[in-house]
Design an enzyme around this catalytic site. Sequence first.
Site, mmCIF file in Angstrom:
data_model
loop_
_atom_site.group_PDB
_atom_site.id
_atom_site.type_symbol
_atom_site.label_atom_id
_atom_site.label_comp_id
_atom_site.label_asym_id
_atom_site.label_seq_id
_atom_site.Cartn_x
_atom_site.Cartn_y
_atom_site.Cartn_z
ATOM 1 N N GLU A 133 0.860 -1.189 0.000
ATOM 2 C CA GLU A 133 0.000 0.000 0.000
ATOM 3 C C GLU A 133 0.892 1.234 0.000
ATOM 4 O O GLU A 133 1.831 1.300 0.780
ATOM 5 C CB GLU A 133 -0.911 0.028 1.224
ATOM 6 C CG GLU A 133 -1.922 1.162 1.119
ATOM 7 C CD GLU A 133 -2.910 1.206 2.289
ATOM 8 O OE1 GLU A 133 -2.842 0.341 3.183
ATOM 9 O OE2 GLU A 133 -3.736 2.118 2.291
ATOM 10 N N MET A 137 0.520 -2.900 8.660
ATOM 11 C CA MET A 137 -0.210 -3.007 7.395
ATOM 12 C C MET A 137 -1.156 -4.196 7.427
ATOM 13 O O MET A 137 -0.760 -5.306 7.782
ATOM 14 C CB MET A 137 0.805 -3.137 6.254
ATOM 15 C CG MET A 137 0.179 -3.304 4.891
ATOM 16 S SD MET A 137 -0.794 -1.854 4.408
ATOM 17 C CE MET A 137 -2.072 -2.641 3.430
ATOM 18 N N GLU A 138 -2.375 -3.941 6.993
ATOM 19 C CA GLU A 138 -3.476 -4.897 7.139
ATOM 20 C C GLU A 138 -3.584 -5.942 6.031
ATOM 21 O O GLU A 138 -4.687 -6.439 5.758
ATOM 22 C CB GLU A 138 -4.793 -4.108 7.217
ATOM 23 C CG GLU A 138 -5.246 -3.429 5.901
ATOM 24 C CD GLU A 138 -4.826 -1.969 5.738
ATOM 25 O OE1 GLU A 138 -3.848 -1.548 6.386
ATOM 26 O OE2 GLU A 138 -5.483 -1.261 4.965
ATOM 27 N N ASN A 139 -2.485 -6.349 5.380
ATOM 28 C CA ASN A 139 -2.545 -7.358 4.318
ATOM 29 C C ASN A 139 -3.454 -8.519 4.720
ATOM 30 O O ASN A 139 -3.399 -8.993 5.847
ATOM 31 C CB ASN A 139 -1.146 -7.930 4.062
ATOM 32 C CG ASN A 139 -0.104 -6.852 4.032
ATOM 33 O OD1 ASN A 139 -0.171 -5.959 3.208
ATOM 34 N ND2 ASN A 139 0.831 -6.894 4.976
ATOM 35 N N HIS A 165 -6.590 -2.040 15.222
ATOM 36 C CA HIS A 165 -6.812 -1.287 13.978
ATOM 37 C C HIS A 165 -6.603 -2.184 12.748
ATOM 38 O O HIS A 165 -7.470 -2.244 11.871
ATOM 39 C CB HIS A 165 -5.859 -0.086 13.948
ATOM 40 C CG HIS A 165 -5.950 0.756 12.715
ATOM 41 N ND1 HIS A 165 -6.695 1.905 12.659
ATOM 42 C CD2 HIS A 165 -5.398 0.605 11.488
ATOM 43 C CE1 HIS A 165 -6.591 2.431 11.440
ATOM 44 N NE2 HIS A 165 -5.804 1.667 10.720
ATOM 45 N N GLU A 166 -5.483 -2.861 12.717
ATOM 46 C CA GLU A 166 -5.198 -3.692 11.540
ATOM 47 C C GLU A 166 -6.188 -4.844 11.437
ATOM 48 O O GLU A 166 -6.647 -5.188 10.347
ATOM 49 C CB GLU A 166 -3.758 -4.221 11.564
ATOM 50 C CG GLU A 166 -2.674 -3.165 11.711
ATOM 51 C CD GLU A 166 -2.791 -1.992 10.755
ATOM 52 O OE1 GLU A 166 -3.294 -2.179 9.634
ATOM 53 O OE2 GLU A 166 -2.380 -0.870 11.132
ATOM 54 N N HIS A 209 -9.468 -3.713 10.005
ATOM 55 C CA HIS A 209 -9.420 -3.493 8.557
ATOM 56 C C HIS A 209 -9.901 -4.728 7.784
ATOM 57 O O HIS A 209 -10.264 -4.603 6.610
ATOM 58 C CB HIS A 209 -7.980 -3.195 8.111
ATOM 59 C CG HIS A 209 -7.625 -1.739 8.053
ATOM 60 N ND1 HIS A 209 -8.441 -0.781 7.498
ATOM 61 C CD2 HIS A 209 -6.506 -1.074 8.448
ATOM 62 C CE1 HIS A 209 -7.837 0.407 7.559
ATOM 63 N NE2 HIS A 209 -6.667 0.254 8.138
ATOM 64 N N GLU A 261 -9.673 4.307 6.315
ATOM 65 C CA GLU A 261 -8.833 4.732 7.444
ATOM 66 C C GLU A 261 -9.628 5.497 8.509
ATOM 67 O O GLU A 261 -9.484 5.250 9.703
ATOM 68 C CB GLU A 261 -7.642 5.550 6.952
ATOM 69 C CG GLU A 261 -6.666 4.743 6.084
ATOM 70 C CD GLU A 261 -6.150 3.472 6.737
ATOM 71 O OE1 GLU A 261 -6.332 3.288 7.957
ATOM 72 O OE2 GLU A 261 -5.579 2.623 6.017
HETATM 73 N N1 B3K Z 1 -3.009 0.973 5.645
HETATM 74 C C1 B3K Z 1 -1.701 1.126 6.231
HETATM 75 C C2 B3K Z 1 -0.999 2.355 5.792
HETATM 76 C C3 B3K Z 1 -0.212 2.207 4.546
HETATM 77 C C4 B3K Z 1 0.631 3.433 4.280
HETATM 78 C C5 B3K Z 1 1.291 3.363 2.977
HETATM 79 N N2 B3K Z 1 2.176 4.468 2.721
HETATM 80 C C6 B3K Z 1 -1.730 1.092 7.719
HETATM 81 C C7 B3K Z 1 -3.028 1.368 8.343
HETATM 82 O O1 B3K Z 1 -3.556 2.447 8.288
HETATM 83 O O2 B3K Z 1 -3.590 0.472 8.917
HETATM 84 ZN ZN ZN Z 2 -5.464 1.818 8.762
#
Ligand code: B3K
Ligand code: ZN
Length: 885
Positions: free
Chosen positions: A127, A269-271, A303-304, A307, A326
Site C-alpha cells: 500500500e 499493514m493490514e494485508n 486497527h489492523e 481493517h 482509514e
Molecule cells: N493501511 C496502512 C498504511 C499504509 C501506508 C502506505 N504508505 C496502515 C493502516 O492504516 O492500517
Molecule cells: Zn489503517
Amino acid sequence: MRTEQPKVIHLKDYQAPDYLIDETHLTFELFEDHTLVHAQLVMRRNPQLGMDLPPLVLDGQQLELLSLSLDDHLLTPAEYQLDDSQLTLQPPHSEFVIDSSVRIHPESNTALEGLYKSGSMFCTQCEAEGFRKITYYLDRPDVMSKFTTTVMAEQQRYPILLSNGNPLASGADDQGRHWATWEDPFMKPAYLFALVAGDLWCVEDSFTTMHQREVALRIYVEPENIDKVQHAMDSLKKSMKWDEEVYGREYDLDIFMIVAVNDFNMGAMENKGLNIFNSSCVLAHAETATDAAHQRVEAVVAHEYFHNWSGNRVTCRDWFQLSLKEGFTVFRDSQFSADMNSATVKRIEDVAYLRTHQFAEDAGPMAHPVRPDSFIEISNFYTLTIYEKGSEVLRMIHTLLGAEAFRQGSDLYFERHDGQAVTCDDFVKAMEDASGSDLTQFKRWYSQAGTPRLSVSDSHDAQAGTYTLTFKQSCPATPGQSEKLPFVIPVELGLLDSKGQPLALRLQGEAQATGDNRVLSVTEAEQSFTFVDVAEKPLPSLLRGFSAPVKLSFPYSRDQLMFLMQHDSDGFNRWEAGQQLAVQVLQELVGQQQRGVAMAMDERLVKALCSVLNNEQLDPAMVAEMLSLPSEAYLTEISEEADVEAIHAAREFARKRLADDLFEPLWQRYQDARVQSRKQAYVAEASHFARRALQNMALSYLMLTEKPKVLTACLEQYEACDNMTERLTALAVLVNSPFEAEKAATLANFAERFKDNPLVMDQWFSVQAASTLPGGLERVQALMQHPAFTLKNPNKVRALIGAFAGQNLINFHRADGSGYRFLADLVIQLNALNPQIASRQLSPLTRWSKYAPERRQMMRNELERILASGELSSDVYEVVSKSLV
Ligand code: B3K
Ligand code: ZN
C-alpha cells in the site's frame, strides 16, 4: 527518482479499469542478490465498458523484464511498449492470459516499498502503490483478484515462507531450497498482497468465532523477541471478540498471522490474513515497553484486525477514498480502546493530539479535505486529516444518528458492498438508507478542508425564563478553497445552574424537557437555540466530549472555568475547562514575557490544580491529564504568530511555580503511588496505567524543585522499578535536570542495560532528542554518530530526528536557523534513501507561516534549498513545492 515534472492526479478524472484480473498466480524465487517474480494474470475486458479492446496498460517500476507472453505466445519487444512506469500491449481477445517474469532487487531496496529485506528477512509493503515494484500489474484498488502465491527460498536461511490466505502445499528440492504455496480465497486488490520469508519463531493461539469456527492465530517474530508477544496476542483476541460483539463482524479465514519487522515505514499493514507490523507495534513487555507502548500495541493490533472488514472485505475504489477505510477504522479502534481502558482519558488523548497536530495540518500548506480532490504522491496523503479527522467525521455521524442507527448503517454498508471497491459516498448512502436521515449537507465534511470556527454567545431573559445560545460558524480559506459553505456541527451540551446542578433541557416549541444533556445540530452560518424554563442565567457546558472537530470559543471567565472544572458532569469538559484556564493563564504570561515585565502567574491556576490533586475520588489518570499543561506545540497552534522563546519561558515558569506551590500534595501522591508500584508487579491494565501516569506526572513536577530528596527518589525509582514506564520517566526527568553527574551515569547505565534492544534504544535516543535544555542540536548531531543509530531504519530516524524537530521546539527553532539547516540537510540525504520518510520528516519546515518574519524566511530558504538540491522524489517534491506557494 523522477526527472520530469510530476503529474497531478485528480479525482474528477477517475475512470473504471478497462480490464479486470480474475486470477493472479505468483511465484517468487528469492536469492541473496536478486529475486525472480513470475506472474500469470488471467484477464478479461471489463464487461461494463463495452466489447472493444483498448490497449492494456500495466503499471511497473524498477522491474527488469525477462520474458512476456500472451496466451502462451512469447512476445518480442516489437509487440509491446515499455517505459519506466508502464508496459503497454494490445490484447487479442476479450479474455486472455499474460505471463511475465521480472528480476527485482529487494536486497538493495532502501525505500521499504514493494519487496525488501529487513535484516535477514524478506517482507513486503504494497500500500498504496508498492505492488508495481514487484511485477507488472493493474496496481489500483478497484482491480480485485484471487491470488495464489508460491514462495521459493533457501531452507536454512528462510525456514518460514508466508503469504496471504490459507497454506495449500509445500515441499523441498535436494539443493537446499524449499517452497510453500498459499491461496487467498477472497478477491483483493494488489495493495493487500504480502509475502514474508525468514527465520522466525511464532507464538500460536486460537480463537473460536461467533459461529464456532476455529481460527489459528500466529505472531511471528525474530527468535530473541519471542518473550514479548503475549500482549499483542491478548490484544488480538480481544479485538476479534469486540468486533463480533460491537459490529457483528466475524473473521473469515482459517488463519490470521502477524509478522513483526524492524524496518517499516509506518506502524503496520493490514494485508489479508498476514498483517505486517513495525516491531514497535507488536513487541511489549513490562521491562522493555512503556504503558504508552502497551496501549499503542493494543490499538494498532485492533486497527489492523478491524481493517479485515473496513478496508479488505470492503475496500476503496480509488485512493481519494482513503478515509473510507482509514477514518472508519480509526473510529473503530478508538471505540475499542475506549471500551478496554478509560473512555474519558482516551478521548482526552485523541482530542489533544487532533487539536495540536491535525489542526496545524489543516492550517498549513498541505491542508486537504478528508476526501482530497487531487494529489501528486498518494504516500503523502496518509495524513492526520485522512486518519484522525476522518475518524471525527465518523464519530459525528455516530453522534447524529445514535449508536443503534449507526450500527444498522454499518451492517447495511458491509452487506451491500462486501467484495466491492467503493466510495465515501457509498458509505454515507448506507448510513442514510439505514437511518432514514439526510446527510447531504453533512457530506461537506468530506469535501471542504480547514478547521471550522464556532463562536458562541448567550443571553438570558429573566422575565421570560428563556436562555438563548447563538452559534456563528466560519471556516478559513485553505489551498484551492477560498469560500466554504456551512457545516453540520453536532454540539453536545448541558446547562449548569449556580449550584453546579444540571438543568432539564427544553427548547422553545417542545412539549417537555428531554434530559439534561443533548445534541444540537448547528447547520447555518448563524443560528440560535432558545431554552425555556430557565429561571436564572445558567453556565453552558459546550461541545461535550468534543462532539465536533471545531475551534469553539465562548467568553468564559476564569472563575467560570474553575466552576466547570469542579461541577461539569461531563469528564471530558472538566478537563477541557482546566485546559482553557491554563491557556488563558499561559497566554497572559507569554504577553508579560514579550513586554519584558516580570512574569506573575494567576493564583487561580494553582488553586484549581491543587483541588484536582487533592481529589481522591478522581481517576488518577484524569488527575494526571488535568495536571498536564497544554503543550508548546498546542500553544503554537493557537497563536496567530508563535513566539517560540516566550511560549517556552511562560510554560516553564508555570511548571516551576506549580511544582513549588504544590510540592506537598505532589510529594504525597508521588509517594503513595510509588509505594503501590513497589508492592504490585507490573500489569498492563487501566488502573495500573492510571497510577503510574499520576506518579510520573508528579515526579516530573517534583524534579523541577531540584530538592535532594526528589533526586534520591528519582534515582531509587530508576534502579528499583520493574518496568519501563517508571524507568524511562526517571531517565527523562534526569535528562531534563541540572544534575549532570547523575544524568550522565544514568544515561550510560540505560544504554548498557538495553544495548541489545533496538526499540528501547529508540527511547534512549528520543528522551535526549526531546530535552529542551540548551545545546539540543549538538546533542542530536553527536547521537547520530552513535553506533546504534542509522538513517536506514525509520524508527531510528523518528526517534532522533522526529523527536528533535517535532517535539523540541525551543531547540529546533534556534534563532540562528541551525535547526532548520540541519533538518533540510537530512531531508536531502533521506530523499535518496527513503522518500516516504524524507517527506514526513520535512513537515516541521512546512509550518513556516506560524512564525515571525525572520524565522519564516530562514525556513523558506531551507525549503528552497531542498527544492534546488537535485533529483527529488515525487514525495518530497510535492510537499516542498506546495509549502513554498
Ligand atoms: N493501511 C496502512 C498504511 C499504509 C501506508 C502506505 N504508505 C496502515 C493502516 O492504516 O492500517
Ligand atoms: Zn489503517
